[in-house]
Write a protein that holds these residues in place. Sequence first.
Motif, PDB file in Angstrom:
ATOM      1  N   GLN A  67      46.648  40.492  42.331  1.00  0.00           N
ATOM      2  CA  GLN A  67      46.726  39.250  43.104  1.00  0.00           C
ATOM      3  C   GLN A  67      46.993  38.050  42.210  1.00  0.00           C
ATOM      4  N   THR A 125      41.474  41.774  40.054  1.00  0.00           N
ATOM      5  CA  THR A 125      42.440  42.232  41.058  1.00  0.00           C
ATOM      6  C   THR A 125      43.453  43.218  40.478  1.00  0.00           C
ATOM      7  N   GLN A 127      40.760  36.852  38.507  1.00  0.00           N
ATOM      8  CA  GLN A 127      42.133  37.360  38.590  1.00  0.00           C
ATOM      9  C   GLN A 127      42.255  38.755  37.982  1.00  0.00           C
TER      10      GLN A 127
END
Length: 305
Positions: free
Chosen positions: A147, A41, A38
């Motif tokens: 994201q 991103t 994560q």
Amino acid sequence: MSNHQHTLIIDGTSGISGDMTVAALLDLGASEEHLREQLATLPVDGFTIAVTRVSKHGIDACDFDVQLAEELENHDHDMAWLYGNEAAAEHTHEHEHHHHDHGEHEHEHCHEHDHEAHGHGHEGHHHAHHHHHRSLADVTAIIDDSQLSDGAKHRALAIFTALAAAEAKAHGKTPETVMFHEVGAVDSIVDVCSVAICLDDLGIEDIVVESLSEGHGTIRCAHGLMPIPVPAVVNLCQAGNIALTPAPVAGELVTPTGAAIVAALRTSEHLPARYRIKAVGYGAGKRPYEGCSGTLRCLLVHTDA
């Protein structure tokens, strides 16, 4: 989950910082692999994270460290410089790597360096890295462009919004005009987003924090000595109605990011009447204080509906 809530109890008796919170959540079982995916991103460069185990006062704990690329490095978080000891202060900026003793990015407190001098927001890219600043709008754009799940984005933005309001009040700015140091912003963005990602990963709905222990004395920043708790922490505790418990520690136990996490995300200051502990996590602080365990304990509990 039909008759259970996933509740997190944060024990504030050793204070709280962003990195301690991430570490405790990882120790509780949040996935490091998912966290790394994560974070990758985020449209921000120049950082890596290190997740290790350490022993703090005999307790096995997780340590979470945001390591910045050399050009973003900030040596202000040296203990001697922060808390006095003038002789040592002379040497803080000579790249003697203090293995990142940031009990979290203390430069956050002290970053009101005449932002007007930077041309009212037209920050030409000729400024050196450490003169760059990020506004709340910049940080919001970074989070929005990632994201992260909608829930994680929402929590991360809530924390930054609380932090910006507290810093703005301290410095006579507005949340829109107050600036985060670029260096501090990178550390803070990673810490805050990591907390949000891990809470999402663990499926936590309610967050209980009874009170936060805070030390006393002063902390040094670019403009001299600041009393502890620092102004941003004072403002966050006021805004979030957070109870403070004085601890016998000369130094800062509650950082602005830590206080912002509680102010923005806490759902209750009262422990459930009955709860069953499903998991426990310990997050290591970076600073060697006597009189406090140096770890943030988080409990993942089920409460009877």
